[in-house]
Design a protein around this motif. Structure first.
Motif, short mmCIF file in Angstrom:
data_model
loop_
_atom_site.label_atom_id
_atom_site.label_comp_id
_atom_site.label_asym_id
_atom_site.label_seq_id
_atom_site.Cartn_x
_atom_site.Cartn_y
_atom_site.Cartn_z
N LEU A 29 5.01 5.75 -10.10
CA LEU A 29 5.30 7.06 -9.24
C LEU A 29 5.62 6.68 -7.85
O LEU A 29 4.64 5.93 -7.19
CB LEU A 29 4.35 8.20 -9.22
CG LEU A 29 4.46 9.39 -8.19
CD1 LEU A 29 5.87 10.07 -8.73
CD2 LEU A 29 3.50 10.33 -8.63
N VAL A 320 0.84 14.38 -4.78
CA VAL A 320 1.25 13.42 -5.90
C VAL A 320 0.40 13.37 -7.09
O VAL A 320 1.00 13.30 -8.04
CB VAL A 320 1.04 12.06 -5.06
CG1 VAL A 320 0.99 10.98 -5.99
CG2 VAL A 320 2.09 11.99 -3.81
N ALA A 324 1.61 14.02 -10.70
CA ALA A 324 1.42 12.74 -11.91
C ALA A 324 0.60 13.45 -12.81
O ALA A 324 0.92 13.14 -14.19
CB ALA A 324 0.32 11.84 -11.47
N TYR A 329 1.48 11.25 -16.53
CA TYR A 329 1.02 9.86 -15.93
C TYR A 329 -0.26 9.55 -16.48
O TYR A 329 -1.16 10.38 -16.66
CB TYR A 329 0.98 9.54 -14.68
CG TYR A 329 2.47 9.43 -14.09
CD1 TYR A 329 2.72 8.10 -13.74
CD2 TYR A 329 3.38 10.69 -13.93
CE1 TYR A 329 4.02 7.81 -12.95
CE2 TYR A 329 4.36 10.12 -13.30
CZ TYR A 329 4.70 8.95 -13.01
OH TYR A 329 6.32 8.60 -12.32
N SER A 338 1.39 3.55 -9.05
CA SER A 338 2.05 4.33 -7.81
C SER A 338 2.39 3.40 -6.86
O SER A 338 1.64 2.46 -6.72
CB SER A 338 1.47 5.34 -7.44
OG SER A 338 0.10 5.04 -6.60
#
Length: 342
Positions: A29, A320, A324, A329, A338
């Motif tokens: 990411l 974030v 995710a 993720y 990331s």
């Protein structure tokens, strides 16, 4: 700051129990300034960086520091986490209430240690008997010290001896991997070289204290664990020169970042460093040595989530991590990556 500000809900199925194969197939990411988040893969890293940037890796090597033994009829588990001298290590001990100073603990393969003293944090000093180097004894009797959130879900096996080691591992002494670098392969490094992206290494021996929960209610009351690290003069000179030429220093992992920041002065110059660091980075910290960070996804209320929140801002990191989790993720040591560029 209140520790509960760094909490978030993480579904247990998001915890990775095995690494991606090949390693650089892991997702990444990308958070670059105010640009929208970008869902990429680690193999895309050469496209995400610029010629002249420098990736800074930790070359510590994980030792099989987890031991299962007995003191008489009592089962004793030990995870070594910090070397004291050639034969003595500080260790977190399971079933420590069965130990007294002077007790001998017998591990497999005729490895024995004397429990010398208990520390304030509950850990013990173990003095290994015999003449062989402790690292040799551990290769015989120890297991790879997988993090508790993996070891609690499956047994450690032979695959972990290579899976939980980076391709840069050289200096023996860590009891936890610098996991951001687990994603790198020789093929990816070759492509980074072709793109003009440099790399440097330093050494920070990651301790098991990295997994200790923050028990304080406020970050100002938390005592950070200490870890030993080293940056030599030549490496410091090259890093300073690269930055002066306009290159960005991208720490690969929070361990590299913490050591770089420990070695940097208020003038933003990185100097040689050798010794323990217990630097604790929380929002409000002014970064002096790095311009970005490549890192995995961390535990709620952990010192590492506090660190990334210091780099990018707490509100942004909460967004974030929400992205995710929603995008599925994989989290923690064997999870996805990331790239954080403030």
């Amino acid at each position: 700051m209140r520790v509960d500000l760094f909490d978030f809900d993480l579904p247990t199925e998001r915890i990775a129990l095995r690494p991606a194969r090949p390693r650089d197939a892991a997702r990444m990411l990308v958070v670059d300034g105010d640009a929208p988040f970008s869902d990429r893969h680690v193999r895309d890293l050469p496209q995400m960086l610029r010629k002249g940037d420098v990736l800074v890796f930790n070359d510590t090597r994980v030792i099989p520091a987890q031991l299962e033994g007995r003191r008489g009829e009592a089962r004793i588990g030990a995870t070594l986490h910090k070397r004291i001298d050639l034969r003595r290590w500080q260790a977190f001990v399971r079933n420590a209430k069965r130990l007294r100073p002077g007790d001998r603990v017998e591990f497999p393969a005729e490895v024995t240690a004397i429990a010398e003293a208990r520390h304030e944090d509950g850990s013990w000093t173990l003095a290994f008997e015999g003449d062989e180097p402790v690292e040799v004894l551990l290769e015989r009797a120890g297991r790879m010290p997988l993090p508790p959130y993996i070891a609690g879900k499956r047994d450690t096996d032979e695959a972990d001896r290579s899976d939980y080691q980076t391709m840069f591992a050289r200096e023996k002494g860590a009891v936890a991997a610098p996991t951001a670098a687990l994603h790198f392969t020789p093929e990816l490094v070759e492509r980074l070289d072709e793109a003009g992206i440099a790399r440097e290494t330093l050494t920070l021996h990651v301790g098991a204290g990295t997994f200790l929960p923050v028990k304080a209610d406020d970050t100002s009351d938390h005592k950070m664990h200490a870890e030993w690290g080293r940056i030599d003069q030549a490496t410091a000179d090259r890093l300073n020169a690269a930055r002066a030429a306009g290159g960005r220093l991208i720490a690969v992992g929070t361990t590299s970042l913490r050591l770089l920041e420990s070695a940097a002065g208020e003038d933003d110059v990185i100097r040689p460093f050798e010794g323990d660091t217990s630097i604790f980075i929380t929002p409000g910290y002014r970064f002096k040595a790095i311009d970005g960070l490549m890192t995995n996804f961390h535990l709620p209320k952990s010192t590492l989530f506090m660190l990334v929140s210091a780099l990018m801002g707490l509100d942004k990191m909460q967004a974030v991590y929400a992205h995710a989790i929603g995008a599925q993720y994989r989290f923690y040591s064997y999870g996805d990556s990331s790239l954080l560029l403030p």
